[in-house]
Design a protein around this motif. Structure first.
Motif, PDB file in Angstrom:
ATOM      1  N   ARG A 166     -10.548  -0.131   3.728  1.00  0.00           N
ATOM      2  CA  ARG A 166      -9.650  -1.276   3.640  1.00  0.00           C
ATOM      3  C   ARG A 166      -8.441  -0.941   2.777  1.00  0.00           C
ATOM      4  O   ARG A 166      -7.307  -1.301   3.094  1.00  0.00           O
ATOM      5  CB  ARG A 166     -10.381  -2.487   3.032  1.00  0.00           C
ATOM      6  N   SER A 167      -8.674  -0.232   1.680  1.00  0.00           N
ATOM      7  CA  SER A 167      -7.571   0.169   0.807  1.00  0.00           C
ATOM      8  C   SER A 167      -6.601   1.061   1.564  1.00  0.00           C
ATOM      9  O   SER A 167      -5.377   0.892   1.493  1.00  0.00           O
ATOM     10  CB  SER A 167      -8.121   0.903  -0.422  1.00  0.00           C
ATOM     11  N   GLY A 168      -7.150   2.023   2.319  1.00  0.00           N
ATOM     12  CA  GLY A 168      -6.296   2.918   3.084  1.00  0.00           C
ATOM     13  C   GLY A 168      -5.510   2.191   4.157  1.00  0.00           C
ATOM     14  O   GLY A 168      -4.331   2.489   4.392  1.00  0.00           O
ATOM     15  N   GLN A 169      -6.136   1.223   4.801  1.00  0.00           N
ATOM     16  CA  GLN A 169      -5.455   0.453   5.840  1.00  0.00           C
ATOM     17  C   GLN A 169      -4.311  -0.362   5.260  1.00  0.00           C
ATOM     18  O   GLN A 169      -3.234  -0.456   5.850  1.00  0.00           O
ATOM     19  CB  GLN A 169      -6.459  -0.466   6.539  1.00  0.00           C
ATOM     20  N   PRO A 181     -11.009   2.024  -5.248  1.00  0.00           N
ATOM     21  CA  PRO A 181     -10.085   2.235  -4.127  1.00  0.00           C
ATOM     22  C   PRO A 181      -8.652   2.284  -4.647  1.00  0.00           C
ATOM     23  O   PRO A 181      -8.296   1.551  -5.576  1.00  0.00           O
ATOM     24  CB  PRO A 181     -10.317   1.003  -3.245  1.00  0.00           C
ATOM     25  N   PRO A 182      -7.800   3.134  -4.096  1.00  0.00           N
ATOM     26  CA  PRO A 182      -6.450   3.334  -4.633  1.00  0.00           C
ATOM     27  C   PRO A 182      -5.628   2.060  -4.756  1.00  0.00           C
ATOM     28  O   PRO A 182      -4.816   1.929  -5.667  1.00  0.00           O
ATOM     29  CB  PRO A 182      -5.818   4.303  -3.623  1.00  0.00           C
ATOM     30  N   ILE A 183      -5.831   1.096  -3.860  1.00  0.00           N
ATOM     31  CA  ILE A 183      -5.018  -0.108  -3.854  1.00  0.00           C
ATOM     32  C   ILE A 183      -5.357  -1.025  -5.019  1.00  0.00           C
ATOM     33  O   ILE A 183      -4.554  -1.868  -5.425  1.00  0.00           O
ATOM     34  CB  ILE A 183      -5.188  -0.873  -2.518  1.00  0.00           C
ATOM     35  N   CYS A 184      -6.558  -0.868  -5.585  1.00  0.00           N
ATOM     36  CA  CYS A 184      -7.014  -1.753  -6.660  1.00  0.00           C
ATOM     37  C   CYS A 184      -6.462  -1.285  -8.001  1.00  0.00           C
ATOM     38  O   CYS A 184      -6.751  -0.183  -8.463  1.00  0.00           O
ATOM     39  CB  CYS A 184      -8.540  -1.790  -6.712  1.00  0.00           C
ATOM     40  N   GLY A 187      -8.880   6.559   4.101  1.00  0.00           N
ATOM     41  CA  GLY A 187      -9.668   6.209   2.941  1.00  0.00           C
ATOM     42  C   GLY A 187     -10.325   7.420   2.321  1.00  0.00           C
ATOM     43  O   GLY A 187     -10.784   8.336   3.003  1.00  0.00           O
ATOM     44  N   GLY A 188     -10.416   7.424   1.013  1.00  0.00           N
ATOM     45  CA  GLY A 188     -11.023   8.550   0.313  1.00  0.00           C
ATOM     46  C   GLY A 188     -12.481   8.298   0.023  1.00  0.00           C
ATOM     47  O   GLY A 188     -13.132   7.479   0.627  1.00  0.00           O
ATOM     48  N   THR A 189     -13.015   9.013  -0.943  1.00  0.00           N
ATOM     49  CA  THR A 189     -14.404   8.859  -1.323  1.00  0.00           C
ATOM     50  C   THR A 189     -14.481   8.549  -2.807  1.00  0.00           C
ATOM     51  O   THR A 189     -13.548   8.775  -3.566  1.00  0.00           O
ATOM     52  CB  THR A 189     -15.195  10.151  -1.038  1.00  0.00           C
ATOM     53  N   PHE A 190     -15.630   8.025  -3.210  1.00  0.00           N
ATOM     54  CA  PHE A 190     -15.836   7.698  -4.614  1.00  0.00           C
ATOM     55  C   PHE A 190     -16.439   8.892  -5.336  1.00  0.00           C
ATOM     56  O   PHE A 190     -17.323   9.564  -4.803  1.00  0.00           O
ATOM     57  CB  PHE A 190     -16.792   6.503  -4.741  1.00  0.00           C
ATOM     58  N   ARG A 191     -15.967   9.127  -6.535  1.00  0.00           N
ATOM     59  CA  ARG A 191     -16.539  10.175  -7.363  1.00  0.00           C
ATOM     60  C   ARG A 191     -17.339   9.527  -8.487  1.00  0.00           C
ATOM     61  O   ARG A 191     -16.988   8.472  -8.989  1.00  0.00           O
ATOM     62  CB  ARG A 191     -15.448  11.068  -7.965  1.00  0.00           C
ATOM     63  N   GLY A 223      -8.304  -8.923   1.465  1.00  0.00           N
ATOM     64  CA  GLY A 223      -8.234  -7.763   0.585  1.00  0.00           C
ATOM     65  C   GLY A 223      -9.393  -6.799   0.734  1.00  0.00           C
ATOM     66  O   GLY A 223      -9.715  -6.336   1.824  1.00  0.00           O
ATOM     67  N   LEU A 224     -10.071  -6.517  -0.379  1.00  0.00           N
ATOM     68  CA  LEU A 224     -11.144  -5.530  -0.417  1.00  0.00           C
ATOM     69  C   LEU A 224     -12.524  -6.137  -0.222  1.00  0.00           C
ATOM     70  O   LEU A 224     -13.528  -5.434  -0.358  1.00  0.00           O
ATOM     71  CB  LEU A 224     -11.101  -4.765  -1.748  1.00  0.00           C
TER      72      LEU A 224
END
Length: 606
Positions: A175-178, A78-81, A30-34, A157-158
């Motif tokens: 969760r997105s990364g998983q 999140p990338p998945i969204c 999982g990444g971070t929010f900017r 989901g998220l």
């Protein structure tokens, strides 16, 4: 075929447990929010303090802001969204924060009077409504001018658990990364086929819950010297852990377990411990302790009982210690196996508590919270909204209408559309009936959750590649040639989640006389669905094996004809529609979506 499917399901439940930690464990990259999160405007109409809390939304850089969005800044979701915005709404009496994917209406589309809420099926997330830019039901509806929202109920989901914005951001990214890592790991690794021990069933969905406990347990594992004899035996800690386990059983796990269920769980633990003892004399002493403990566990917890349980736990540990040296040669790993038995059992209890929700939680808490949030954000003049539900999502809509009609409340729906949904499956040949023998209360305690996402992801290579031993799975999801292989793959690998056995047990009432009931078993949702006044469009797929047309029609017949429109998609010579084709099939955009749009437009008057 029925026998084959049941056999495949049982085998999958056995082997999936060995892979679920690797599929869901860790941070998942999982990444971070900017950027800075933006606070939404409070909903002053809401009476509940928890519902009035406006959590922060994560806004994509491409979305436009209105004049009411005071300091709206660009955010990274999140990338998945793939939605324009990701909102979170709190749930009363819970630390769950439900994810709401928002798709802003196209400025070129005609203006609409009501927002649109989409509800997904059991164990699924928002991705099913937004598979790709060219196959996105959510994007299509926003392109028609509807302010479109997809609700992800608790556990899907998220949706996450957290008390502040920082925790929610971190959990959402994890969760997105998983979810993304799960699909990658399936395509890059083989699915094990060797049988697993029955103890492995408790491993379901452990990655988040037991990451820390796993580290603790390493210090308790019996360490051996060069001869294999144990040299470390942390007796006091083990007594404490065993006492804690018995105390939790005595407390009925915060109300989840009935008295009978608690006895089943207790007996299971004692049986597992008994199998470790090979000396007949020690077994006899253990049986005496077991009888005393069972008597105490049936009594309400108090300080006296706690003291007695701790004393009996100490005696059990002593017996294991003696058994370690009672045979020749000594059982070098007996203590380690005992530790493992207790830890595995505690994990199972933790899973029961963690996944402690059913259908009525969705109906009474999640859906109302989403309705309140969406109407507050979109601000329809009459306070109503349109709603579409696929599979269990449609069942939730039917049940909401039924409950509101019974209680004399306004459902707040201007109109609803149900896709492959029914309150009563008894008259149909739904393949879900094959799951009924697996869904008894005792089985639910042994397998507290069903990792549907992991099972389907692991089975996907066997259903899509030669020799196609699980090819029947594809037919449950999509009819032949109705979904592009890459979209089917994305649906299988990213759309499904872990399901509490408690939820499945309630849903199985839809396959029994009287149809779907509330958790008490005294309220049948189909008994009052005819009392509503909300227009309904009910759609079915001609080759839907999960919710066949006859099941959909069984509920339609309960509703006054002036309120309901019923249509089956699919032709005798093709094309055909299976369970997910109504949402993501290649012809849905040409046939199903326009039908739904026409119906909603008709009932979108201010």
């Amino acid at each position: 075929m029925a026998t084959t499917i049941q056999s495949d399901i049982r085998s999958a439940l056995q082997v999936a447990t060995s892979t679920i930690l690797s599929r869901r464990g860790g941070s998942g990259g999982g990444g971070t929010f900017r950027g800075v999160a933006v606070c939404s405007v409070p909903n002053r109409r809401t009476k509940s303090s928890s519902s009035s809390l406006r959590l922060r939304a994560f806004i994509s850089s491409s979305s436009s802001s209105s004049s009411n969005d005071a300091v709206l800044k660009s955010q990274e979701k999140p990338p998945i969204c793939t939605a324009d915005e990701l909102h979170y709404v709190p749930v009363s009496n819970s630390d769950w924060k439900l994810a709401l994917w928002r798709y802003r209406p196209s400025p070129q589309a005609p203006p609409r009077n009501h927002p649109l809420l989409l509800l997904s099926g059991v164990g699924t997330n928002a991705i099913g409504y937004d598979l790709s830019p060219g196959s996105s039901f959510a994007r299509y509806m926003s392109g028609q001018g509807f302010d479109t929202w997809i609700l992800e109920v608790r556990g899907a989901g998220l949706s996450v658990q957290g008390s502040n914005t920082k925790e929610i951001k971190q959990s959402a990214n994890e969760r997105s990364g998983q979810m993304e890592a799960a699909s990658k790991s399936v395509t890059n690794s083989a699915f094990p086929v060797e049988p697993q021990s029955t103890n492995s069933t408790i491993a379901f969905a452990e990655s988040e819950t037991f990451a820390v406990k796993g580290k603790e347990s390493e210090s308790m594992v019996v360490k051996g010297d060069t001869t294999g004899m144990p040299t470390v035996w942390d007796e006091s800690r083990l007594v404490m852990k065993l006492t804690e386990t018995f105390m939790r059983l005595s407390e009925r796990l915060s109300g989840f377990l009935s008295e009978g269920q608690s006895k089943i769980m207790s007996a299971k633990l004692f049986d597992q411990i008994s199998k470790l003892l090979v000396d007949s004399q020690l077994s006899g002493r253990f049986n005496d302790i077991r009888d005393k403990l069972l008597g105490l566990l049936e009594t309400r917890q108090n300080s006296s009982i706690a003291s007695q349980i701790r004393d009996l736990s100490q005696r059990i540990v002593n017996i294991i210690d003696e058994s370690q040296l009672s045979v020749s040669p000594p059982l070098f790993d007996l203590q380690e196996r005992f530790v493992s038995t207790i830890e595995d059992f505690q994990k199972q209890l933790d899973l029961i508590v963690k996944y402690d929700w059913d259908f009525d939680h969705y109906l009474e808490e999640d859906v109302p919270a989403a309705i309140e949030y969406v109407t507050a954000e979109s601000k329809p003049k009459d306070g109503k909204l349109l709603a579409i539900g696929h599979s269990m999502g449609g069942i939730l809509l039917y049940s909401t209408l039924s409950r509101c009609a019974f209680e004399g409340r306004d459902s707040r729906f201007a109109a609803i559309v149900t896709l492959a949904s029914s309150l009563d499956y008894t008259s149909s040949k739904s393949t879900l009936k094959l799951l009924l023998p697996l869904a008894d209360p005792a089985q639910a305690l042994s397998v507290p959750v069903v990792p549907l996402g992991t099972l389907l992801a692991a089975a996907y290579p066997l259903s899509s590649q030669a020799p196609y031993v699980l090819s029947w799975l594809n037919n449950l999801i999509s009819a032949e040639d109705m979904m592009h292989p890459e979209l089917l793959k994305k649906l299988v690998l990213n759309n499904f989640c872990t399901i509490p056995a408690k939820l499945l047990l309630q849903l199985t009432t839809a396959f029994r006389e009287g149809g779907l009931c509330d958790r008490s078993g005294t309220f049948s949702y189909k008994d009052h669905v005819h009392k509503g006044n909300v227009p309904i469009l009910a759609l079915a797929g001609d080759q839907d094996l999960i919710c066949p047309p006859e099941a959909v029609e069984a509920t339609v017949k309960l509703i006054p004809e002036k309120l309901v429109t019923y249509k089956v998609f699919g032709e005798p010579g093709g094309p055909h529609y299976a369970h997910y084709d109504l949402v993501g099939g290649r012809l849905a955009v040409e046939q199903v979506y326009p039908c739904i749009t026409q119906f909603l437009t008709q009932h979108d008057s201010a």
